[in-house]
Scaffold this motif. Sequence first.
Motif, PDB file in Angstrom:
ATOM      1  N   VAL A 407     102.684  67.764  94.810  1.00 55.05           N
ATOM      2  CA  VAL A 407     102.628  69.367  93.743  1.00 55.05           C
ATOM      3  C   VAL A 407     103.825  69.791  93.472  1.00 55.05           C
ATOM      4  O   VAL A 407     105.164  69.753  94.250  1.00 55.05           O
ATOM      5  N   ILE A 408     104.308  69.667  92.111  1.00 51.95           N
ATOM      6  CA  ILE A 408     105.991  69.343  91.612  1.00 51.95           C
ATOM      7  C   ILE A 408     105.508  71.269  91.280  1.00 51.95           C
ATOM      8  O   ILE A 408     105.233  71.433  90.739  1.00 51.95           O
ATOM      9  N   ILE A 471     109.958  71.089  95.028  1.00 52.96           N
ATOM     10  CA  ILE A 471     111.011  72.022  94.711  1.00 52.96           C
ATOM     11  C   ILE A 471     111.902  72.006  93.729  1.00 52.96           C
ATOM     12  O   ILE A 471     112.982  71.013  94.661  1.00 52.96           O
ATOM     13  N   LEU A 472     111.850  72.034  92.412  1.00 50.03           N
ATOM     14  CA  LEU A 472     113.428  71.136  91.764  1.00 50.03           C
ATOM     15  C   LEU A 472     113.545  73.175  91.327  1.00 50.03           C
ATOM     16  O   LEU A 472     113.366  73.697  91.112  1.00 50.03           O
ATOM     17  N   VAL A 511     116.684  66.824  99.009  1.00 50.42           N
ATOM     18  CA  VAL A 511     116.608  64.824  98.767  1.00 50.42           C
ATOM     19  C   VAL A 511     117.228  64.638  98.091  1.00 50.42           C
ATOM     20  O   VAL A 511     117.719  63.324  97.739  1.00 50.42           O
ATOM     21  N   LYS A 512     117.778  65.212  96.489  1.00 50.74           N
ATOM     22  CA  LYS A 512     117.956  64.449  95.364  1.00 50.74           C
ATOM     23  C   LYS A 512     118.885  65.442  95.171  1.00 50.74           C
ATOM     24  O   LYS A 512     117.863  66.139  94.619  1.00 50.74           O
ATOM     25  N   ARG A 513     120.150  65.083  94.509  1.00 53.36           N
ATOM     26  CA  ARG A 513     120.929  66.157  93.728  1.00 53.36           C
ATOM     27  C   ARG A 513     121.248  65.165  92.749  1.00 53.36           C
ATOM     28  O   ARG A 513     121.992  63.960  92.656  1.00 53.36           O
ATOM     29  N   PHE A 514     120.739  65.905  91.141  1.00 50.94           N
ATOM     30  CA  PHE A 514     120.503  64.988  89.575  1.00 50.94           C
ATOM     31  C   PHE A 514     121.761  65.205  89.075  1.00 50.94           C
ATOM     32  O   PHE A 514     122.722  66.367  89.385  1.00 50.94           O
ATOM     33  N   ASP A 525     118.598  70.310  91.853  1.00 54.02           N
ATOM     34  CA  ASP A 525     118.554  69.884  92.708  1.00 54.02           C
ATOM     35  C   ASP A 525     116.598  69.480  92.966  1.00 54.02           C
ATOM     36  O   ASP A 525     116.290  70.354  93.515  1.00 54.02           O
ATOM     37  N   ALA A 526     116.810  68.598  93.591  1.00 52.11           N
ATOM     38  CA  ALA A 526     115.011  68.307  94.864  1.00 52.11           C
ATOM     39  C   ALA A 526     115.464  68.466  95.853  1.00 52.11           C
ATOM     40  O   ALA A 526     115.572  67.997  96.736  1.00 52.11           O
ATOM     41  N   TYR A 527     114.173  69.682  96.373  1.00 51.22           N
ATOM     42  CA  TYR A 527     113.855  69.759  97.752  1.00 51.22           C
ATOM     43  C   TYR A 527     112.026  69.546  97.579  1.00 51.22           C
ATOM     44  O   TYR A 527     111.906  69.107  97.285  1.00 51.22           O
TER      45      TYR A 527
END
Length: 530
Positions: A407-408, A471-472, A511-514, A525-527
Motif C-alpha cells: 500500500v502506498i 510512504i512517500l 529506500v530511494k531518494r528521487f 523520498d520513498a520509505y
Amino acid sequence: MAVIVSAIDEPRSAKLGKALIFMVWLVLASALCWSETVWRDEVRALSLALQGDNFIDMLRQMHGEGHPALWYILLRAAYVVVGSPVVLKVVALTIAAAAAYLLVFGLKLPLSIMLLSLFSSFSIFDYAAMSRNYGISMLVIFLIVLSWEKGTRNGLLLGLLFALLANTNVHSVVLVGGFLAYWFFDLILARPRPALTEYRGFATAAAIAAVGIILCFVTVYPTFNDTGQNDLSGKNFALLALGALAAPSSHFMAFYPDRILELVLAYPLASRIFAALMSVLIYASLLALANRRPAMIAAGLVLLGLSLLFTLVYPGGYRHQALWLVFMIAITALTRHTQREGTGAAGIEAAGGIVRFGRLCFLILLALQVVSGIEKINQAFIAEIPLSRSKDFGAFMQSRPDLKDAVIMADPDYLVEALPYYVSNRTYLLREERFGAIVRYTRNARLSLSLADILQTAHRLQRSEHVPVVILLSQRLDQIAAPVTLRESYVWRLSLTPEDISAFQSATSLVKRFGPVGGSDETFDAYVLK
C-alpha cells in the motif's frame, strides 16, 4: 461542419512549405508528448473518467470536480476502445495535432503569427505534450473561426460550437462570451445596418451557447474541492475587482520564460519592472485590432474576464492564461475573413501606425512563448529533468517484487495521483483516511497532520492489510533540524519536530531518494515501514 484547409489557388511551393512546417511541429510535439512523465493533474482526469460502471455513473461521480464533462467523456470513450492508460497521451496529441493542422492550413494569419503561435510553449507542450483538457479549447476555437461565415447565417452551427467550447473548461466560458461580444458589436457597429435575419442568427447562437454554459456550471458546481477557491474573507470585493481590471499583468506573468521569472522572484525591483512591461505588452497587443473595433472590444473583454476569474474564483496557471493568446490568434484570423466593421479605408489608414505597434507587441508576446517552448525542449531532451518522478518510482517498484502488494501513502496526498499510470498498487489518502487515487480538496478532511500521525496511520494499515507500506514524503527529513509547520497545497499543514523525525526514521527504511523535477513538485523520498 465546414473545415477549411488550404486555398485552391495557393502556390504549390506554399503548400509544401506549410506541410514541412506542420511535420516539424508534429515530430517535435510527439517527441515531447511521449518523453513527458505524466503528472498528477493528467492522471487524475483519467482516474475520474474510469470511475463507475458506465458513462452515466462516471458523470455522476465526477460532478463537482471543477471541470466540465467533455474531456472525461473523450478519455472514457478512448479507453473503452484501447483499454490502456496510454489513451491519455493519444487523445491529447490527436486533438493538438488537429488544432495545429487548422492553424497551419486553415486560419488566414500572417506567416509570423502562424509560426510563432505554432511553436509557442502552449502549442507544442502545454496543449499537446501535457494531457489536459485545454488543448480541446484551442481546437474548438479554430473550428469556430473556420465555421464563422457559414455559422452566422442561422446561428445553429456556431451556437453548437460555443456550447462545446463552454464544456471544455470553465475558463473557456469567458471565451464564449468574447465571441458573442465580437458578433454583437460587429452587428451594431456595421454600416449599413445588417438584415434582421443576421440578428436572429446571433440570438440563436447566444441561446444555444447559454444552454452549454448552464450545462457547464451544473456539472462543475457545487464543487467538492472547496479549498481550491480563492479565500476572499475579509477582503474588499470591489477593490479586488478594480485591481484585476487595472493591472492584468499580475495574473499573466507566466507569459514570461522561466529565466525571467527567476529574476522576478529574486529581485523585487525586477518584479515591478517586468510586471509593468507585461501590462504594456498585453494592453498594447489589443491595439493590433484597433481598426477592427468589435474584435478589439471582444479581446479586451476576454482579458478582463479572465483577470476577474483569476482574482475572484481561483488563480490561473500558464495553461489558463494562454487561452487569451489563443483567442487573440483566433480573433486576428477571424477579422481577416470579415471586414464589415464600420471603419472605412481612411480610418484604417489613420490607425495604421497604432495597429503596427500593437502587432509588434503581440509578436513580442508570442516570441516569449517560443522561448518558453525552447526551455521545455531543453528540459526534456538536454537537461533531462522530468515533470514528475512518478515514472521513476514506477520503475523502482517494478524492481522490488517484495513490494508488489504494498500500500502506498504520501504526504502531500496528491503525490499518489499520478501513480496509477505506472503502478497497480493500492494507494491510501492520509488526510481523507480512505483508499483511493483521487484527492478531494475539501475542508472535511484532516487539514493538519504531524509526522507522528503519518507513522501511526502506516502502522495501522500494516496491521489491518497485512502488506508492506510505502510512504512517500516530499520533505527531506535529514535537512530539518528544528520544529517547523509547513503549508502544503491550499490549506493543509504538516508539523515536523526533531523527535518525530527520529522516531519516523527508526521505524522506516529510506529506500530511494528521487531527483529534481521541473514544473511541478512531484519529487520525494520513498520509505518502507519496517
